[in-house]
Motif scaffolding. Structure first.
Motif, PDB file in Angstrom:
ATOM      1  N   ASN A 180      16.904  31.511 -24.396  1.00  0.00           N
ATOM      2  CA  ASN A 180      17.552  31.949 -23.162  1.00  0.00           C
ATOM      3  C   ASN A 180      18.339  33.245 -23.369  1.00  0.00           C
ATOM      4  OD1 ASN A 180      16.790  30.031 -21.163  1.00  0.00           O
ATOM      5  ND2 ASN A 180      18.116  28.510 -22.137  1.00  0.00           N
ATOM      6  N   LEU A 181      19.001  33.350 -24.510  1.00  0.00           N
ATOM      7  CA  LEU A 181      19.740  34.576 -24.813  1.00  0.00           C
ATOM      8  C   LEU A 181      18.801  35.765 -24.996  1.00  0.00           C
ATOM      9  CD1 LEU A 181      22.600  33.447 -27.209  1.00  0.00           C
ATOM     10  CD2 LEU A 181      22.797  34.236 -24.854  1.00  0.00           C
ATOM     11  N   LEU A 182      17.658  35.513 -25.611  1.00  0.00           N
ATOM     12  CA  LEU A 182      16.670  36.578 -25.767  1.00  0.00           C
ATOM     13  C   LEU A 182      16.195  37.061 -24.389  1.00  0.00           C
ATOM     14  CD1 LEU A 182      14.924  38.328 -27.606  1.00  0.00           C
ATOM     15  CD2 LEU A 182      13.236  36.472 -27.651  1.00  0.00           C
ATOM     16  N   MET A 183      16.002  36.126 -23.481  1.00  0.00           N
ATOM     17  CA  MET A 183      15.602  36.473 -22.124  1.00  0.00           C
ATOM     18  C   MET A 183      16.677  37.310 -21.440  1.00  0.00           C
ATOM     19  SD  MET A 183      13.324  36.212 -19.719  1.00  0.00           S
ATOM     20  CE  MET A 183      12.288  34.777 -20.081  1.00  0.00           C
ATOM     21  N   ILE A 184      17.939  36.901 -21.608  1.00  0.00           N
ATOM     22  CA  ILE A 184      19.043  37.641 -20.996  1.00  0.00           C
ATOM     23  C   ILE A 184      19.125  39.056 -21.570  1.00  0.00           C
ATOM     24  CG2 ILE A 184      21.566  37.767 -20.849  1.00  0.00           C
ATOM     25  CD1 ILE A 184      21.530  34.687 -20.611  1.00  0.00           C
ATOM     26  N   ALA A 185      18.992  39.176 -22.886  1.00  0.00           N
ATOM     27  CA  ALA A 185      19.020  40.498 -23.512  1.00  0.00           C
ATOM     28  C   ALA A 185      17.896  41.376 -22.968  1.00  0.00           C
ATOM     29  CB  ALA A 185      18.899  40.363 -25.031  1.00  0.00           C
ATOM     30  N   LYS A 186      16.726  40.777 -22.779  1.00  0.00           N
ATOM     31  CA  LYS A 186      15.589  41.514 -22.222  1.00  0.00           C
ATOM     32  C   LYS A 186      15.870  41.941 -20.795  1.00  0.00           C
ATOM     33  CE  LYS A 186      11.480  43.263 -22.308  1.00  0.00           C
ATOM     34  NZ  LYS A 186      11.184  44.445 -23.152  1.00  0.00           N
ATOM     35  N   TYR A 187      16.545  41.096 -20.039  1.00  0.00           N
ATOM     36  CA  TYR A 187      16.904  41.445 -18.667  1.00  0.00           C
ATOM     37  C   TYR A 187      17.807  42.681 -18.634  1.00  0.00           C
ATOM     38  CZ  TYR A 187      15.010  37.216 -16.421  1.00  0.00           C
ATOM     39  OH  TYR A 187      14.185  36.238 -15.912  1.00  0.00           O
ATOM     40  N   PHE A 188      18.788  42.723 -19.543  1.00  0.00           N
ATOM     41  CA  PHE A 188      19.671  43.883 -19.565  1.00  0.00           C
ATOM     42  C   PHE A 188      18.916  45.148 -19.992  1.00  0.00           C
ATOM     43  CE2 PHE A 188      23.265  40.815 -19.624  1.00  0.00           C
ATOM     44  CZ  PHE A 188      23.947  41.344 -18.544  1.00  0.00           C
ATOM     45  N   GLU A 189      17.969  44.995 -20.887  1.00  0.00           N
ATOM     46  CA  GLU A 189      17.148  46.145 -21.255  1.00  0.00           C
ATOM     47  C   GLU A 189      16.390  46.661 -20.025  1.00  0.00           C
ATOM     48  OE1 GLU A 189      13.694  47.344 -24.512  1.00  0.00           O
ATOM     49  OE2 GLU A 189      13.498  45.549 -23.273  1.00  0.00           O
ATOM     50  N   LYS A 190      15.894  45.745 -19.198  1.00  0.00           N
ATOM     51  CA  LYS A 190      15.175  46.141 -17.986  1.00  0.00           C
ATOM     52  C   LYS A 190      16.100  46.851 -16.999  1.00  0.00           C
ATOM     53  CE  LYS A 190      11.408  42.740 -17.932  1.00  0.00           C
ATOM     54  NZ  LYS A 190      10.789  41.620 -17.163  1.00  0.00           N
ATOM     55  N   ILE A 191      17.342  46.387 -16.897  1.00  0.00           N
ATOM     56  CA  ILE A 191      18.309  47.058 -16.026  1.00  0.00           C
ATOM     57  C   ILE A 191      18.491  48.501 -16.475  1.00  0.00           C
ATOM     58  CG2 ILE A 191      20.737  47.158 -15.329  1.00  0.00           C
ATOM     59  CD1 ILE A 191      20.753  44.101 -15.323  1.00  0.00           C
ATOM     60  N   GLY A 192      18.589  48.697 -17.799  1.00  0.00           N
ATOM     61  CA  GLY A 192      18.686  50.053 -18.333  1.00  0.00           C
ATOM     62  C   GLY A 192      17.484  50.898 -17.952  1.00  0.00           C
ATOM     63  N   ASP A 193      16.306  50.298 -18.003  1.00  0.00           N
ATOM     64  CA  ASP A 193      15.085  51.021 -17.640  1.00  0.00           C
ATOM     65  C   ASP A 193      15.092  51.422 -16.164  1.00  0.00           C
ATOM     66  OD1 ASP A 193      14.068  50.863 -20.209  1.00  0.00           O
ATOM     67  OD2 ASP A 193      12.865  49.079 -19.818  1.00  0.00           O
ATOM     68  N   HIS A 194      15.580  50.532 -15.312  1.00  0.00           N
ATOM     69  CA  HIS A 194      15.648  50.868 -13.890  1.00  0.00           C
ATOM     70  C   HIS A 194      16.663  51.977 -13.632  1.00  0.00           C
ATOM     71  CE1 HIS A 194      12.842  48.029 -12.171  1.00  0.00           C
ATOM     72  NE2 HIS A 194      13.349  47.058 -12.909  1.00  0.00           N
ATOM     73  N   ALA A 195      17.766  51.980 -14.375  1.00  0.00           N
ATOM     74  CA  ALA A 195      18.741  53.065 -14.257  1.00  0.00           C
ATOM     75  C   ALA A 195      18.117  54.394 -14.686  1.00  0.00           C
ATOM     76  CB  ALA A 195      19.981  52.760 -15.099  1.00  0.00           C
ATOM     77  N   VAL A 196      17.291  54.358 -15.720  1.00  0.00           N
ATOM     78  CA  VAL A 196      16.554  55.557 -16.156  1.00  0.00           C
ATOM     79  C   VAL A 196      15.655  56.054 -15.032  1.00  0.00           C
ATOM     80  CG1 VAL A 196      14.720  56.383 -17.696  1.00  0.00           C
ATOM     81  CG2 VAL A 196      16.638  55.095 -18.627  1.00  0.00           C
ATOM     82  N   ASN A 197      14.973  55.136 -14.359  1.00  0.00           N
ATOM     83  CA  ASN A 197      14.121  55.518 -13.228  1.00  0.00           C
ATOM     84  C   ASN A 197      14.911  56.271 -12.163  1.00  0.00           C
ATOM     85  OD1 ASN A 197      11.861  54.334 -14.340  1.00  0.00           O
ATOM     86  ND2 ASN A 197      11.824  52.586 -12.967  1.00  0.00           N
ATOM     87  N   ILE A 198      16.096  55.740 -11.824  1.00  0.00           N
ATOM     88  CA  ILE A 198      16.927  56.376 -10.802  1.00  0.00           C
ATOM     89  C   ILE A 198      17.336  57.776 -11.249  1.00  0.00           C
ATOM     90  CG2 ILE A 198      19.097  56.230  -9.516  1.00  0.00           C
ATOM     91  CD1 ILE A 198      18.856  53.140  -9.834  1.00  0.00           C
ATOM     92  N   ALA A 199      17.735  57.894 -12.516  1.00  0.00           N
ATOM     93  CA  ALA A 199      18.128  59.206 -13.044  1.00  0.00           C
ATOM     94  C   ALA A 199      16.947  60.183 -13.025  1.00  0.00           C
ATOM     95  CB  ALA A 199      18.668  59.062 -14.469  1.00  0.00           C
ATOM     96  N   ALA A 200      15.747  59.677 -13.302  1.00  0.00           N
ATOM     97  CA  ALA A 200      14.557  60.521 -13.272  1.00  0.00           C
ATOM     98  C   ALA A 200      14.273  61.014 -11.854  1.00  0.00           C
ATOM     99  CB  ALA A 200      13.356  59.759 -13.817  1.00  0.00           C
ATOM    100  N   TRP A 201      14.504  60.144 -10.863  1.00  0.00           N
ATOM    101  CA  TRP A 201      14.329  60.569  -9.473  1.00  0.00           C
ATOM    102  C   TRP A 201      15.418  61.535  -9.043  1.00  0.00           C
ATOM    103  CZ3 TRP A 201       9.903  60.657  -7.456  1.00  0.00           C
ATOM    104  CH2 TRP A 201       8.951  59.676  -7.760  1.00  0.00           C
ATOM    105  N   ALA A 202      16.605  61.408  -9.624  1.00  0.00           N
ATOM    106  CA  ALA A 202      17.656  62.399  -9.375  1.00  0.00           C
ATOM    107  C   ALA A 202      17.207  63.763  -9.879  1.00  0.00           C
ATOM    108  CB  ALA A 202      18.957  61.977 -10.059  1.00  0.00           C
TER     109      ALA A 202
END
Length: 217
Positions: A180-202
């Motif tokens: 479960n912790l591994l899943m949570i860590a992966k979720y936060f990594e995905k959040i970082g990736d989505h933030a990168v997407n937003i910055a790329a669109w900026a």
């Protein structure tokens, strides 16, 4: 006519900023709920997901209204297109935060949360979301690029967490907690990736060029 259009663009930016702040709140609340095993707070994160979905629809409608009823120039088109892309990533961040909250509610993993530095991943990704939205609304190219570079911190934290969790399999640690912790860590990594997407669109709104730099589809 142009003054009215500029007013609507300002409203659009304010709406995106608010949606971003809701996502930041969801991230913060999700990790706090995890650390404190606070199911009430976790349920509030799930409630925020519905709010985020509603805001996405409202912003999308405003974008379409601007495109259809006004006469945007090329730079305006880039701004509106970037917002349409960014709100998708914000909506996904809201969903991911709710997924983390769901694990908190159903699995009660707070006693195992000290195995890895979840707080660092949450703090970094929340800051990335803040910076990405600010870069989009203010057309700050330097901040957008700094946000993308911050993803390295999240990626390294995830790799470290994964290694630590793998080693936990050989110890007296509850295997289900570890997964479960591994899943949570992966979720936060995905959040970082989505933030990168937003910055790329900026960056696209600023430069007219879009490059995929480590984001997620």
């Amino acid at each position: 006519m142009r003054e009215h259009f500029d007013d609507q663009l300002a409203t659009l930016r304010q709406s995106v900023a608010h949606m971003g702040s809701q996502c930041e709140l969801a991230i913060h609340s999700a990790v706090t709920a995890l650390m404190e095993d606070n199911t009430k707070l976790a349920r509030s994160v799930i409630g925020l997901e519905s709010e985020t979905r509603r805001e996405e629809r409202e912003i999308e409608n405003l974008c379409l209204k601007l495109l259809l009823q006004q006469q945007p120039v090329a730079s305006d088109l880039r701004d509106i297109s970037a917002v349409l892309k960014a709100i998708y990533d914000l909506e996904r961040i809201g969903i991911i935060s709710a997924d983390i909250a769901d694990i908190v509610i159903n699995e009660h993993v707070s006693t195992a949360s000290q195995i890895i530095d979840i707080q660092k991943m949450a703090d970094t990704t929340s800051k990335m979301v803040t910076n990405a939205i600010t870069a989009l609304n203010t057309k700050d190219e330097d901040l957008a690029r700094k946000t993308i570079a911050m993803d390295d911190i999240v990626d390294k934290a995830f790799i470290s967490a994964k290694q630590e969790l793998i080693s936990s399999f050989t110890k007296d640690t509850n295997v289900e907690y570890v997964l479960n912790l591994l899943m949570i860590a992966k979720y936060f990594e995905k959040i970082g990736d989505h933030a990168v997407n937003i910055a790329a669109w900026a960056l696209f709104a600023i430069t007219g060029v879009h490059t995929e730099e480590g984001g997620v589809n």
